[in-house]
Enzyme design. Structure first.
Site, PDB file in Angstrom:
ATOM      1  N   TYR A 123     -15.346  16.642   3.896  1.00 17.40           N
ATOM      2  CA  TYR A 123     -15.865  16.734   2.523  1.00 17.40           C
ATOM      3  C   TYR A 123     -15.583  15.474   1.708  1.00 17.40           C
ATOM      4  CZ  TYR A 123     -17.495  21.479   3.041  1.00 17.40           C
ATOM      5  OH  TYR A 123     -18.195  22.569   3.434  1.00 17.40           O
ATOM      6  N   ASP A 168      -6.991  35.183  31.570  1.00 22.50           N
ATOM      7  CA  ASP A 168      -7.979  35.873  32.399  1.00 22.50           C
ATOM      8  C   ASP A 168      -8.080  35.160  33.741  1.00 22.50           C
ATOM      9  OD1 ASP A 168      -8.646  37.669  30.440  1.00 22.50           O
ATOM     10  OD2 ASP A 168     -10.434  36.555  29.749  1.00 22.50           O
TER      11      ASP A 168
END
Lengths: 361, 592
Positions: free
Chosen positions: A93, A241
């Protein structure tokens, strides 16, 4: 360190100005951040950046990135001098004040930030640019000590009293201190698994610390784990996983770093981490419910076998990846629930702990 | 003239046409007409109007050229009632002798130009008399003709019809009148028709006719009473085409057989010299040597095999191109001037090719490319012997030639194998003593390889001109963009350096950076600026002895040396253009 960065910046700018005054084309030399420019260091246990440089010389095509790089350096210098900080989003920004040189999107801004970081062989935290908050969480037998910015008083955060949700690490953990007698750290991929273990106070029974990585761990999570393991010599076990993403993105990044952040791996890697998650062998041994490997999974595995310096130095990982290709299947952490919701605590994790020979490096 | 011409023509040739004509005698002209409307250009009411205008205007132009008069033609179309129009065409031609008027206008296919091997528009048409026939059958009205030849005090005014049973003119009224013109012809014809603007309209036809007849003035008033005047842009009449003999290259076996059979020459040697253009004694000897045929052979008794050998021998001998005197090209300058008057484009390029031959008939290809400006899409303007071809674009060899060219090479958008898709107009004019058409409607040029390759060669040459223009334009644009780009970012660079190092002279920095940037863009420009810069530095030196430029120079030198000592650099060459490529390489590999 603070002066060091400013000094490096001043040197660079002086050099630029001298070149321009002498009508010589100024250039920026930036280490190449990619897997092609890292080597797996056996002693260090992480991806070490090599000497490949990309040289950005000042011409019509690079003038925009010159403008952006210099502007961002100037912003960093100002932040260091005023003892302030900005997040990556803030920086993006800020660029809206740079006229034509403003960034079109945050990825563009992040890229320039990584370049500056690499150029000075430093970490973004030293430039006073902080990563955005991630979804990390910590519970377990550890007390984190932070200083109140205004009063200087010590704030003690007891992670045993954080309930099921856990303590969310801030983006900068450089100045933290700790008190712990935990036996190991368990870094967990998914929120679901973390919550189950936290809810049942797995950490209390095991005298350990649970860290939620929430996918590929953010910098502060990695830095936190690294600091703890360095200071207290606590082993780090990683539970993901059973798929290529869990192995090659999450575990590998935590342990040895990544190509894109090659210049900072030294600070963020956790070389003594060991893999505790689901393997191809587990899928067969525990008869876990599976999913078929997706095309991207197969591509990721083949790519890893061929190009990943970490995999290439570790035969046990090559075996796991090849076995997975043969099996054609993957399994999630929570697939263990097929054998009962608490199977993971009563059987899976204790089994892993008792059989160090099965761990992958 | 078409085969229909042949059917009605009383010539002595033992041709199929003649045999057919005998067979046709039993059928009335009216019946033949209504059965073959489409062959004659009267398929529908819209096309009928165009055909009538075309016949009248082509006749006028041919007549003026024959008499070497600069044509001034007035065309007026008046709406009489729904679907009924009056066509008035008036020229300043030589006029027609009183006795001939009925035969020219009211007798089908009188005064054939069929045997002439020379370029005329007449080949195109089916005759003005067919228009009268059409008028008779649709409105039943007679044609009104006024004509005056230069040597007569009075003009002749006649009302004409065709006696359909006997194909003979029928003069309804005739009188001598005062007429304001010293010479010229005016005709009025009432026909059933439809008037429309746009493609394939009378408006379009006259516009295009004006383009390729720059010596003519055409004044056109349409049924909406809107008048357009196409003024002539040259006062030079086209050179009068001459008749020529066939050229050995391109003569086909059938034609050669006909020629050999009918020739008056007694030997092969004289046959070659007398009956072919550009063949003299030497060339004839060369041909005979190549063919191993006896010079004394009687051509009319030569066998098919011998003629075949002769034909093959033609191609092995170098024979000059046929003289172009039988063809009258428009000239690329005039075409371009005409185009500029009617179409506002950004770029024009035109050429006239050297004469070439197909089947022994010489032809010349002229072409123009127009790009940009008011042009809103791709268009082809096709012409044969100064006559616009408005129909059957897809079947025409001009279209095929355009499709076969890879226009992308010239910076023009095109999907492979189709017509270009860009702001482009392609004009092609084929001038020939005998233009081969695909059908009797004479709307598309047949696919002769010789013609296609000539058209392609013309357009490719023009394409290169266009490409040169486009790439120059592109370079200028890129240059402008770069300048703009530098301006946009340079001030930010200077601003950032100023923030990082407050004691710099921003003006000097900006100037120097501009010089460095110019360096890659234009080395000569850089030289000038360097000279200028050195000049300024001298001034600075003399003005400010406390800050000699030497010190900064030597400082930068040591700094640079230090850099290379540190190693680590992949390359320490002076970087110019290659940097950008490196930059790109990096970007693509960088993303993990």
């Amino acid at each position: 360190m603070k002066d060091n960065v400013i000094e490096k910046m001043d040197n660079l700018v002086n050099d630029l100005v001298l070149n321009i005054q002498g009508l010589k084309r100024p250039k920026l030399k930036i280490p190449v951040r990619s897997l092609s420019n890292v080597e797996y260091s056996q002693e260090g246990g992480y991806f070490e950046i090599q000497e490949k440089l990309k040289i950005r010389s000042f011409n019509v095509n690079t003038i925009k990135s010159f403008a952006q790089t210099l502007k961002m350096m100037s912003l960093s210098k100002e932040l260091i001098q005023t003892n302030d900080m900005a997040t990556k989003r803030d920086v993006y920004y800020q660029s809206k004040n740079w006229g034509n040189a403003k960034f079109d999107g945050q990825p563009e801004s992040d890229d320039v930030m990584d370049d500056i970081e690499a150029m000075f062989y430093t970490i973004r935290e030293e430039l006073k640019f902080n990563p955005d908050r991630d979804g990390s969480a910590v519970v377990g037998n550890i007390i984190i000590k932070e200083k109140d910015r205004e009063t200087g008083e010590e704030i003690r955060i007891d992670c045993a009293k954080m309930g099921t949700g856990g303590y969310n690490l801030p983006s900068n953990v450089e100045n933290f201190e700790f008190e712990t007698k935990a036996k190991y750290i368990l870094a967990i991929e998914t929120g679901g698994m973390f919550e189950r273990l936290a809810y049942h106070k797995f950490w209390e029974k095991q005298n350990c610390i649970l860290v939620l990585m929430k996918g590929v761990p953010g910098r502060s999570t990695r830095r936190f784990v690294r600091k703890l393991s360095d200071l207290y010599k606590i082993p780090v076990y990683v539970f993901t996983d059973g798929d290529p993403y869990g192995w090659l993105n999450i575990y590998r990044t935590l342990k040895v770093g990544s190509g894109n952040a090659a210049h900072v791996n030294e600070y963020f890697c956790v070389p003594n981490a060991r893999y505790f998650g689901i393997t191809a062998k587990d899928i067969i041994q525990y008869n876990l419910p599976t999913h078929k490997l997706k095309d991207v999974d197969i591509k990721r595995i083949k790519d890893g076998l061929k190009n990943d310096p970490f995999v290439k130095s570790h035969p046990d990982w090559q075996k796991n990846l090849n076995d997975t290709l043969k099996l054609g299947k993957r399994a999630e952490q929570q697939a263990l629930a097929a054998h009962g919701l608490n199977f993971v605590m009563s059987d899976y994790l204790p089994n892993k702990l008792n059989n160090p020979d099965d761990w992958l490096t | 003239m078409s085969d229909v011409d042949k059917i009605f023509n009383n010539n002595n040739e033992e041709s199929i046409a003649n045999k057919m004509a005998r067979a046709q005698k039993q059928i009335s002209v009216a019946e033949f007409f209504s059965k073959n409307r489409h062959l004659l250009g009267f398929d529908n009411t819209r096309k009928a109007l165009l055909t009538a205008v075309k016949e009248a205007v082509d006749n006028s132009l041919d007549a003026c050229e024959e008499a070497e008069i600069l044509p001034e033609i007035t065309v007026e179309i008046i709406e009489i009632s729904d679907n009924h129009y009056r066509l008035v065409v008036e020229d300043n031609g030589p006029g027609i002798v009183k006795d001939k008027i009925p035969h020219i206008f009211a007798r089908l296919l009188y005064g054939s130009k069929f045997h002439k091997l020379a370029q005329t528009r007449g080949q195109q048409g089916i005759g003005i008399s067919a228009c009268l026939l059409y008028a008779q059958m649709t409105t039943g009205r007679a044609m009104k003709v006024i004509s005056r030849t230069g040597d007569h005090e009075l003009a002749t005014q006649m009302e004409l019809k065709i006696d359909l049973d006997n194909n003979l003119p029928q003069v309804l009224k005739t009188k001598e009148i005062d007429w304001y013109k010293s010479n010229g012809t005016r005709l009025e014809l009432d026909i059933e028709a439809t008037y429309q603007k746009g493609r394939q309209s009378v408006d379009e036809y006259l516009l295009e006719t004006a383009m390729v007849n720059p010596h003519a003035t055409i004044i056109y008033t349409n049924p909406k009473a809107e008048q357009v005047i196409y003024t002539r842009i040259t006062s030079k009449c086209p050179t009068k085409p001459e008749e020529i003999k066939p050229h050995p290259y391109g003569v086909e076996l059938g034609t050669l057989m006909e020629m050999a059979r009918k020739t008056n020459s007694k030997t092969l040697q004289t046959f070659l010299v007398n009956d072919f253009t550009k063949v003299g004694e030497t060339i004839a000897k060369n041909i005979l040597a190549e063919s191993y045929l006896d010079a004394k052979l009687d051509p009319s008794k030569m066998s098919m095999d011998q003629l075949k050998i002769l034909k093959d021998a033609f191609l092995k001998v170098k024979i000059p191109s046929p003289s172009a005197t039988c063809i009258s090209p428009i000239g690329y300058e005039l075409i371009e001037t005409g185009l500029k008057k009617e179409i506002t484009a950004e770029f024009y390029t035109s050429l006239t090719r050297e004469p070439s031959v197909y089947r022994g008939y010489p032809f010349v290809v002229e072409a123009s490319l127009l790009y940009g400006g008011d042009i809103d899409g791709f268009r082809i303007l096709r012409f044969a012997n100064r006559v616009p071809l408005l129909f059957q674009q897809g079947a025409c060899s001009i279209t095929k030639s355009i499709q076969e060219i890879n226009w992308k090479t010239y910076g023009i958008q095109q999907s492979a194998g189709s017509l270009p898709n860009d702001k482009l107009i392609v004009l092609v004019h084929i001038a020939s003593v005998w233009t081969p058409f695909t059908s009797e409607a004479k709307e598309a040029v047949a696919h002769y390889p010789e013609i296609i390759s000539e058209v392609k060669a013309a357009l490719q040459q023009l394409g290169r001109n266009l490409n040169m223009y486009l790439s120059k334009k592109n370079r200028v644009n890129v240059e402008l963009k770069k300048k703009d780009y530098i301006k946009k970012y340079l001030e930010v660079v200077v601003d950032a350096i100023k923030e990082l190092k407050s004691d710099v002279n921003t003006e000097e920095l900006e100037d120097n950076m501009l010089i460095i940037l110019e360096q890659e863009r234009n080395s000569t420009k850089m030289q000038e600026k360097l000279e200028d810069f050195k000049e300024r530095m001298k001034n600075v030196k003399s003005k400010d002895p406390l800050n000699p430029s030497n010190s900064s120079k030597s400082k930068s030198q040591t700094k640079l040396n230090k850099d290379s000592d540190e190693g680590n650099e992949e390359d320490d060459r002076d970087y110019d253009d290659k940097d950008y490529d490196k930059e790109k390489d990096y970007d693509s590999e960088d993303k993990e």
